[in-house]
Design a protein around this motif. Sequence first.
Motif, short mmCIF file in Angstrom:
data_model
loop_
_atom_site.label_atom_id
_atom_site.label_comp_id
_atom_site.label_asym_id
_atom_site.label_seq_id
_atom_site.Cartn_x
_atom_site.Cartn_y
_atom_site.Cartn_z
N SER A 180 33.59 -5.75 32.53
CA SER A 180 32.82 -5.32 31.79
C SER A 180 31.86 -4.31 31.92
O SER A 180 31.16 -4.75 33.22
CB SER A 180 32.43 -6.87 31.39
OG SER A 180 31.20 -7.27 31.86
N SER A 181 30.91 -3.85 30.70
CA SER A 181 29.73 -3.38 30.57
C SER A 181 28.93 -4.16 31.25
O SER A 181 27.27 -3.63 32.01
CB SER A 181 29.55 -3.33 28.93
OG SER A 181 29.09 -4.41 28.80
N ARG A 182 28.70 -5.85 31.35
CA ARG A 182 28.02 -6.34 32.03
C ARG A 182 27.76 -6.61 33.59
O ARG A 182 26.86 -7.53 33.93
CB ARG A 182 27.21 -7.73 31.34
CG ARG A 182 26.67 -7.22 29.60
CD ARG A 182 26.45 -8.97 29.18
NE ARG A 182 27.90 -9.42 28.87
CZ ARG A 182 28.00 -10.28 28.02
NH1 ARG A 182 27.14 -11.18 27.10
NH2 ARG A 182 29.52 -10.57 27.20
N GLY A 183 28.75 -5.92 33.86
CA GLY A 183 29.43 -6.24 35.52
C GLY A 183 30.22 -7.44 36.08
O GLY A 183 30.39 -7.50 37.40
N ALA A 184 30.73 -8.19 34.88
CA ALA A 184 31.60 -9.67 34.76
C ALA A 184 32.47 -8.19 35.13
O ALA A 184 33.40 -7.52 34.72
CB ALA A 184 31.72 -10.29 33.81
N ARG A 185 33.61 -9.06 36.44
CA ARG A 185 34.69 -8.56 36.83
C ARG A 185 35.83 -10.06 37.38
O ARG A 185 35.99 -10.92 37.54
CB ARG A 185 34.39 -8.35 37.81
CG ARG A 185 33.36 -7.41 38.25
CD ARG A 185 32.48 -6.86 40.21
NE ARG A 185 31.30 -6.35 39.82
CZ ARG A 185 30.35 -6.01 40.69
NH1 ARG A 185 31.07 -6.27 42.17
NH2 ARG A 185 29.82 -5.20 40.96
N GLY A 186 37.33 -9.59 37.00
CA GLY A 186 38.36 -9.62 37.60
C GLY A 186 39.25 -10.41 36.12
O GLY A 186 38.40 -10.55 35.06
N LEU A 187 39.73 -10.99 36.63
CA LEU A 187 40.80 -11.96 35.35
C LEU A 187 39.26 -12.93 34.40
O LEU A 187 39.81 -13.17 34.03
CB LEU A 187 41.90 -12.74 36.14
CG LEU A 187 42.98 -12.45 37.13
CD1 LEU A 187 43.44 -12.62 37.63
CD2 LEU A 187 44.12 -11.42 35.81
#
Length: 282
Positions: A180-187
Amino acid sequence: MLLPGLPVPVIQASSDFAQLPLDQVMVLAEKGEPRAQVALGVALEHGEGITRAPDMARRWYCRAAARGLVEAWYNLGWLYVNGRGVPRDDGIARYWLEKAARAGLEQAANILPMLEEGQDGSTGCEDVVTLPRIRQACSSPECRDILHLVETLAPEYRLDANLVAAVIEAESGFRPRARSSRGARGLMQLLPATARRFGVKDIWDPEDNLRGGMAYLRWLLAWFRGDLEKVLAAYNAGEQRVIRYRGVPPFAETRGYVRRILDGYGRDAHPYDPAWLEQAIP
């Protein structure tokens, strides 16, 4: 051991599928055809042309049951009445047999007087992803592998696999490399700080990401005492915002996120254990 006087399982609606080669039945079952799912379940329950695996039969019955197939309701009740590859449980058996009886299945109605009264709300299918929308959307082998991993891990975290799958769908659309644009990652779209908090070593590894997301979900369930509206709002916007607003924050994104998952999941509460609060890393 079978209880005396019980009728045999009802499989008439799947009889045409039972005549097909087993590999074809498997393909149709994976594609979501409920009668093929029951036929595959029957083969697995009885070891017909395949190694006997009653617990796998239960999983296929669960998927067909979610599509409203009365035979699947009956066969699930039958498994739990007799403890065929599953722990004998009159409460779960009653849940499914009452549904079948209300649909007009006389055999189910005949069994009900033999069962002990009482149900605890369990369906015996909590470890199976049964939401039709998700199973239809998750048609690629890669996506099905993710669903299988969810079904494997969810019981370890005492989470309903459908809830976990609904969160993954909303967060990443089942894309392991989503960011995401906020740096959230993965499944499960973990922020690095959240990943560290729940012991994730490799945020991009699908299993590690799922474990971190499930650990966070169950921590939130304990914190908000099973209130899924608050739990999901916190997963999206952070628990401090939910505490500050005493409920779902007034953000359109968060409100849409919560409503979308709750509508798909179909429940607004989930069992929890207060001890889960102790399982985050300080």
